[in-house]
Design a protein around this motif. Structure first.
Motif, PDB file in Angstrom:
ATOM      1  N   PHE A  54       0.915  -1.169  -0.050  1.00 10.60           N
ATOM      2  CA  PHE A  54      -0.071   0.065  -0.095  1.00 10.60           C
ATOM      3  C   PHE A  54       0.832   1.110  -0.010  1.00 10.60           C
ATOM      4  N   ILE A  55       1.864   1.365   0.860  1.00  7.29           N
ATOM      5  CA  ILE A  55       2.791   2.613   0.846  1.00  7.29           C
ATOM      6  C   ILE A  55       3.383   2.687  -0.395  1.00  7.29           C
ATOM      7  N   GLU A  56       4.129   1.598  -0.789  1.00 11.41           N
ATOM      8  CA  GLU A  56       4.741   1.476  -2.366  1.00 11.41           C
ATOM      9  C   GLU A  56       3.754   2.109  -3.089  1.00 11.41           C
ATOM     10  N   LEU A  57       2.660   1.642  -3.401  1.00 11.00           N
ATOM     11  CA  LEU A  57       1.731   2.273  -4.416  1.00 11.00           C
ATOM     12  C   LEU A  57       1.324   3.662  -4.116  1.00 11.00           C
ATOM     13  N   ALA A  58       1.187   4.068  -2.817  1.00 13.75           N
ATOM     14  CA  ALA A  58       0.743   5.216  -2.554  1.00 13.75           C
ATOM     15  C   ALA A  58       1.953   6.227  -3.006  1.00 13.75           C
ATOM     16  N   LEU A  59       3.307   6.033  -2.934  1.00 15.03           N
ATOM     17  CA  LEU A  59       4.242   6.764  -2.874  1.00 15.03           C
ATOM     18  C   LEU A  59       4.904   6.734  -4.376  1.00 15.03           C
ATOM     19  N   GLY A  60       4.534   5.564  -5.064  1.00 20.52           N
ATOM     20  CA  GLY A  60       4.782   5.342  -6.304  1.00 20.52           C
ATOM     21  C   GLY A  60       6.658   5.038  -6.520  1.00 20.52           C
ATOM     22  N   THR A  61       7.053   4.734  -5.413  1.00 27.96           N
ATOM     23  CA  THR A  61       8.506   4.315  -5.460  1.00 27.96           C
ATOM     24  C   THR A  61       8.643   3.099  -4.209  1.00 27.96           C
ATOM     25  N   PRO A  62       9.498   2.048  -4.416  1.00 30.14           N
ATOM     26  CA  PRO A  62       9.636   0.923  -3.612  1.00 30.14           C
ATOM     27  C   PRO A  62      10.146   1.508  -2.208  1.00 30.14           C
ATOM     28  N   LEU A  63       9.673   1.011  -1.155  1.00 31.51           N
ATOM     29  CA  LEU A  63      10.209   1.212   0.210  1.00 31.51           C
ATOM     30  C   LEU A  63      11.761   1.182   0.364  1.00 31.51           C
ATOM     31  N   GLU A  64      12.381   0.249  -0.444  1.00 31.29           N
ATOM     32  CA  GLU A  64      13.834   0.037  -0.302  1.00 31.29           C
ATOM     33  C   GLU A  64      14.612   1.342  -0.687  1.00 31.29           C
ATOM     34  N   LEU A  65      14.044   1.961  -1.570  1.00 28.15           N
ATOM     35  CA  LEU A  65      14.671   3.070  -2.179  1.00 28.15           C
ATOM     36  C   LEU A  65      15.037   4.011  -0.946  1.00 28.15           C
ATOM     37  N   TRP A  66      14.044   4.264   0.016  1.00 31.38           N
ATOM     38  CA  TRP A  66      14.103   4.931   1.208  1.00 31.38           C
ATOM     39  C   TRP A  66      14.658   4.442   2.446  1.00 31.38           C
ATOM     40  N   LEU A  67      14.526   3.339   2.496  1.00 31.41           N
ATOM     41  CA  LEU A  67      14.833   2.461   3.857  1.00 31.41           C
ATOM     42  C   LEU A  67      16.121   1.615   3.539  1.00 31.41           C
ATOM     43  N   GLY A  68      16.596   1.419   2.255  1.00 31.31           N
ATOM     44  CA  GLY A  68      17.633   0.881   2.186  1.00 31.31           C
ATOM     45  C   GLY A  68      17.628  -0.662   2.227  1.00 31.31           C
ATOM     46  N   GLU A  69      18.593  -1.565   1.930  1.00 31.26           N
ATOM     47  CA  GLU A  69      18.709  -2.986   2.173  1.00 31.26           C
ATOM     48  C   GLU A  69      19.634  -3.371   3.197  1.00 31.26           C
ATOM     49  N   PRO A  70      19.446  -4.450   3.986  1.00 36.92           N
ATOM     50  CA  PRO A  70      20.413  -4.816   5.079  1.00 36.92           C
ATOM     51  C   PRO A  70      21.466  -5.000   4.643  1.00 36.92           C
ATOM     52  N   ASP A  71      22.154  -5.501   3.563  1.00 36.76           N
ATOM     53  CA  ASP A  71      23.279  -5.827   3.189  1.00 36.76           C
ATOM     54  C   ASP A  71      23.869  -5.000   2.001  1.00 36.76           C
ATOM     55  N   GLU A  72      23.388  -3.642   2.048  1.00 34.20           N
ATOM     56  CA  GLU A  72      23.929  -2.923   0.873  1.00 34.20           C
ATOM     57  C   GLU A  72      25.185  -2.648   1.057  1.00 34.20           C
ATOM     58  N   SER A  73      25.985  -2.317  -0.207  1.00 31.98           N
ATOM     59  CA  SER A  73      27.515  -1.734   0.044  1.00 31.98           C
ATOM     60  C   SER A  73      27.509  -0.412  -0.092  1.00 31.98           C
ATOM     61  N   PRO A  74      28.600   0.165   0.220  1.00 32.81           N
ATOM     62  CA  PRO A  74      28.705   1.802   0.583  1.00 32.81           C
ATOM     63  C   PRO A  74      27.998   2.467  -0.996  1.00 32.81           C
ATOM     64  N   GLU A  75      28.701   1.678  -2.034  1.00 36.75           N
ATOM     65  CA  GLU A  75      28.503   2.107  -3.447  1.00 36.75           C
ATOM     66  C   GLU A  75      26.888   2.119  -3.732  1.00 36.75           C
ATOM     67  N   GLU A  76      26.321   1.069  -3.162  1.00 33.09           N
ATOM     68  CA  GLU A  76      24.900   0.856  -3.412  1.00 33.09           C
ATOM     69  C   GLU A  76      23.888   1.779  -2.657  1.00 33.09           C
ATOM     70  N   ARG A  77      24.564   2.038  -1.385  1.00 27.48           N
ATOM     71  CA  ARG A  77      23.851   3.102  -0.696  1.00 27.48           C
ATOM     72  C   ARG A  77      24.034   4.618  -1.317  1.00 27.48           C
ATOM     73  N   ALA A  78      25.352   4.982  -1.581  1.00 30.10           N
ATOM     74  CA  ALA A  78      25.141   6.116  -2.537  1.00 30.10           C
ATOM     75  C   ALA A  78      24.637   6.242  -3.525  1.00 30.10           C
ATOM     76  N   ALA A  79      24.407   5.218  -4.535  1.00 28.06           N
ATOM     77  CA  ALA A  79      23.657   5.211  -5.577  1.00 28.06           C
ATOM     78  C   ALA A  79      22.067   5.404  -5.564  1.00 28.06           C
ATOM     79  N   ARG A  80      21.581   4.778  -4.254  1.00 24.40           N
ATOM     80  CA  ARG A  80      20.220   4.581  -3.803  1.00 24.40           C
ATOM     81  C   ARG A  80      19.885   5.962  -3.188  1.00 24.40           C
ATOM     82  N   LEU A  81      20.885   6.819  -2.568  1.00 24.29           N
ATOM     83  CA  LEU A  81      20.464   8.001  -2.026  1.00 24.29           C
ATOM     84  C   LEU A  81      20.401   9.157  -3.182  1.00 24.29           C
TER      85      LEU A  81
END
Length: 97
Positions: free
Chosen positions: A16-43
């Motif tokens: 529901f939140i993803e549909l309401a925002l139009g973006t996946p939650l992971e974009l805003w909250l991150g992934e548990p095992d993301e690398s520093p490069e992945e985090r920088a790209a996500r942000l």
């Protein structure tokens, strides 16, 4: 009860939140095992999205306020327990000399 956002069915609260925002939650909250490069790209992607839609921040803030307002009693239902003093470093509730 079935919940639809923009003609799409949301099966869970996260969907529901993803549909309401139009973006996946992971974009805003991150992934548990993301690398520093992945985090920088996500942000960086998140900043681009906010730059393209400045009203999104206010919409998300309002959504958070609404959710907290609805569920605050459950979130704030806390019981405190008095813990007995064990005498560690204190004598009769006064600091040890």
């Amino acid at each position: 009860m079935k919940t639809y956002v923009g003609g799409q069915r949301a099966a869970t609260a996260a969907e529901f939140i993803e549909l309401a925002l139009g973006t996946p939650l992971e974009l805003w909250l991150g992934e548990p095992d993301e690398s520093p490069e992945e985090r920088a790209a996500r942000l960086d992607a998140a900043r681009d999205i906010l730059a393209d839609d400045p009203a999104l921040f206010d919409a998300v803030t309002q959504l958070a306020v609404d959710v907290l307002g609805t569920h605050a009693p459950a979130l704030l239902n806390v019981t405190t327990f008095d813990r007995p003093r064990t005498g560690r470093g204190r004598a009769s509730g006064k600091a040890a000399a």
